[in-house]
Design a protein around this motif. Structure first.
Motif, PDB file in Angstrom:
ATOM      1  N   LEU A  88      47.881  52.992  72.799  1.00  0.00           N
ATOM      2  CA  LEU A  88      46.717  53.884  72.903  1.00  0.00           C
ATOM      3  C   LEU A  88      45.411  53.101  72.749  1.00  0.00           C
ATOM      4  O   LEU A  88      44.398  53.438  73.365  1.00  0.00           O
ATOM      5  CB  LEU A  88      46.815  55.050  71.930  1.00  0.00           C
ATOM      6  CG  LEU A  88      46.631  54.847  70.420  1.00  0.00           C
ATOM      7  CD1 LEU A  88      45.166  54.901  70.033  1.00  0.00           C
ATOM      8  CD2 LEU A  88      47.394  55.931  69.664  1.00  0.00           C
ATOM      9  N   SER A  92      42.955  52.515  76.086  1.00  0.00           N
ATOM     10  CA  SER A  92      41.569  52.982  76.014  1.00  0.00           C
ATOM     11  C   SER A  92      40.569  51.865  76.291  1.00  0.00           C
ATOM     12  O   SER A  92      39.462  52.123  76.775  1.00  0.00           O
ATOM     13  CB  SER A  92      41.291  53.601  74.638  1.00  0.00           C
ATOM     14  OG  SER A  92      41.475  52.644  73.602  1.00  0.00           O
ATOM     15  N   LEU A 173      48.069  57.980  78.932  1.00  0.00           N
ATOM     16  CA  LEU A 173      47.209  59.089  78.528  1.00  0.00           C
ATOM     17  C   LEU A 173      45.854  58.569  78.029  1.00  0.00           C
ATOM     18  O   LEU A 173      44.804  59.132  78.352  1.00  0.00           O
ATOM     19  CB  LEU A 173      47.906  59.898  77.431  1.00  0.00           C
ATOM     20  CG  LEU A 173      47.178  61.147  76.925  1.00  0.00           C
ATOM     21  CD1 LEU A 173      46.948  62.133  78.063  1.00  0.00           C
ATOM     22  CD2 LEU A 173      47.983  61.808  75.804  1.00  0.00           C
ATOM     23  N   ALA A 174      45.876  57.491  77.238  1.00  0.00           N
ATOM     24  CA  ALA A 174      44.620  56.898  76.760  1.00  0.00           C
ATOM     25  C   ALA A 174      43.787  56.373  77.922  1.00  0.00           C
ATOM     26  O   ALA A 174      42.556  56.529  77.952  1.00  0.00           O
ATOM     27  CB  ALA A 174      44.920  55.769  75.771  1.00  0.00           C
ATOM     28  N   THR A 191      43.396  60.355  71.976  1.00  0.00           N
ATOM     29  CA  THR A 191      44.814  60.068  72.223  1.00  0.00           C
ATOM     30  C   THR A 191      45.604  60.040  70.919  1.00  0.00           C
ATOM     31  O   THR A 191      46.735  60.529  70.853  1.00  0.00           O
ATOM     32  CB  THR A 191      44.967  58.731  72.955  1.00  0.00           C
ATOM     33  OG1 THR A 191      44.106  58.703  74.086  1.00  0.00           O
ATOM     34  CG2 THR A 191      46.397  58.539  73.419  1.00  0.00           C
TER      35      THR A 191
END
Length: 547
Positions: A88, A92, A173-174, A191
């Motif tokens: 994560l 990001s 997802l991040a 996240t």
């Protein structure tokens, strides 16, 4: 060779994380294998272990817990998701982080299309996760051979692959969320909050009947459908395909959005998700409260990540109170007259078998871990701001280096206190609603007592940032945190000497829900944190920025 492509350069940057997380989490898998033989010495003890595992079903499905692989899978439970912190953070900062510091502009000035750059970076993260999974699987296989496990090398590698897939989902997802945020910090915070929510969603169907549909919303649910270390249970190929599809879909969506937006810009949210637009003004926001001091500015920066971590940690605490109330009668009958089970609860952090308080104390052992993980993410942000040159702008104003560092640390400390206070309130409300009687003083000690541990890991991170780059600093902190938890979580089962147990910061947290806080231990932790922060400040004052 390593600089010949974006893929190889990115993979090279991940080399420390690969070794640290792969070997560290592999040792976490091995550790319970050494203790299971002592818990099944007699048929009665074996049956008691199986019965107790049913009580702890909220943590993981109790499948073949009287075997080496089954007990290891069950015991580590949600602890394995510590490794999700790395993807994560990596996801990001993969694109948004490089945009923040301007290095992506230089990279895109070369004859390389955006799509190729994004795909190579994403592929490097997936490769790193795959290598971590292989290392974890090989170490699990070695542990199984050592302690008499009945699973083979292919089973162990599938275990590592399953873990790599769920981590790839969190990394994707991040990466996707970072397309909608101006900075990487909020993307990592969102996240991380979703990760905690996914963990709780996965628990729901194991505690509340007929709620499996809710748990299916969590990718962790599909991870738990496979138990490769239990040959009689095996691997759910369909569930692993779901995780693979999710990881690819999230990565593809993030890449598609990145290619179509401006570098340094964000993807506009749907109208119904946007905040009300403010009227444009030519006046500079000189009177804004967040711009008055470094501390207030830092509070403004940390507010959103702190909100999501508060939501996750407080929800977990309230959920644990609810779970304990549901299992009160079952625990009472199971633990009465069972020294083996009493010892197991004690090793989990319960201290004794006061049923409600003892079991809840064992579960609250995770609270300081979550708060310390939050501190690691904020140390990552401090270290990244220095490496990206943002601190140079702050220090160009009449601000001393000492006040800048202490202002940022004070904001982190304020967030830690806020998280702990809200967790206390959520736990008290949940206990009152469930009719669970807990000592209010000890409950306050259990929730507020995690603050010193959060400050300790943060101070160590600020100290290490004086010598290490962002990735190395975060990796070192994550390794230290995992090592501390390993020592306290499985050390008693491995009969580690007391001197070894004292090396973990969790040792000084104790069992406050049962016995309150030990003042000397708390003062000792705060003293170490103060020394680390003082040394970190001294190093920051004397060193060259960004070096």
């Amino acid at each position: 060779m390593w600089l010949s492509s974006v893929f190889l350069k990115t993979l090279r940057d991940y080399r420390v994380a690969i070794l640290g997380w792969g070997i560290g989490m592999g040792l976490v898998v091995i550790s319970p294998m050494a203790s299971v033989s002592a818990l099944v010495t007699t048929p009665q003890a074996r049956q008691q272990l199986i019965s107790l595992a049913q009580t702890f079903a909220w943590n993981a499905d109790p499948v073949a817990v009287d075997t080496i692989g089954g007990y290891a899978t069950f015991k580590i439970g949600m602890l394995m998701f510590l490794i999700a912190i790395w993807p994560l953070l990596a996801g990001s900062r993969m694109l948004r982080g490089e945009e923040d510091r301007g290095s992506l502009d230089v990279l895109l000035s070369l004859p390389r299309p955006r799509l190729r750059v994004a795909v190579e970076k994403l592929a490097a993260m997936w490769t790193a996760l795959l290598v971590m999974g292989v290392l974890i699987g090989l170490l699990a296989f070695v542990g199984g051979k050592k302690f008499g496990g009945d699973f083979g090398v292919s089973d162990a590698l599938l275990f590592g692959l399953n873990l790599a897939l769920v981590c790839a989902v969190m990394g994707g997802l991040a990466l996707l969320i970072s397309q909608f945020t101006d900075e990487r910090g909020p993307a990592a915070g969102w996240t991380a909050g979703l990760l905690l929510i996914f963990i709780v969603l996965d628990m729901v169907h194991r505690v509340v009947p007929n709620t499996e549909g809710i748990s299916r919303l969590s990718p962790i649910y599909y991870y738990n459908l496979s138990k490769p270390l239990v040959p009689s249970y095996g691997t759910d190929a369909g569930a692993m395909v779901v995780l693979l599809v999710l990881a690819v879909a999230l990565g593809a969506a993030a890449t598609w959005l990145f290619v179509r937006r401006d570098v340094g810009g964000t993807v506009p949210l749907p109208r119904w998700l946007r905040l009300p637009e403010r009227r444009a003004s030519r006046a500079l926001p000189v009177g804004d409260w967040s711009l008055r001091t470094v501390y207030t500015r830092s509070i403004g920066m940390i507010a959103m990540p702190a909100f999501w971590w508060t939501l996750g940690i407080a929800a977990f605490a309230g959920w644990m109170v609810y779970v304990v109330q549901l299992m009160e009668s079952k625990l009472s009958s199971l633990l009465s007259g069972s020294p083996t089970m009493a010892n197991l609860i004690k090793n989990l952090g319960g201290g004794d078998v006061g049923v409600n308080a003892g079991f809840l104390s064992a579960m609250f052992f995770f609270l300081p871990l979550f708060l310390m993980a939050f501190a690691v993410t904020q140390v990552n942000r401090w270290s990244a701001d220095e490496g990206d040159g943002r601190l140079e702008l702050v220090l160009a104003t009449p601000q001393s280096r000492t006040s800048v560092l202490l202002g940022r640390f004070a904001a982190l400390a304020t967030a830690a206190v806020a998280i702990s206070v809200v967790t206390l309130l959520a736990s008290a409300v949940a206990a009152a609603a469930a009719g669970l009687r807990l000592d209010s003083g000890n409950l306050a000690a259990a929730t507020l007592g995690m603050i010193p541990l959060g400050l300790l890991i943060a101070a160590l991170g600020y100290l290490a940032s004086g010598w290490l780059r962002t990735a190395a600093d975060t990796g070192l902190l994550s390794f230290v945190l995992a090592a501390w938890f390993f020592i306290s979580f499985v050390g008693p089962e491995l009969q580690l000497p007391d001197a070894t147990l004292r090396l973990s910061a969790f040792y000084y947290y104790g069992t406050p829900l049962l016995h309150g806080l030990q003042v000397t231990s708390v003062l000792g932790v705060l003293a170490v944190a103060a020394v680390a922060l003082g040394l970190g400040t001294l190093r920051f004052v004397r060193k060259d920025i960004g070096v």
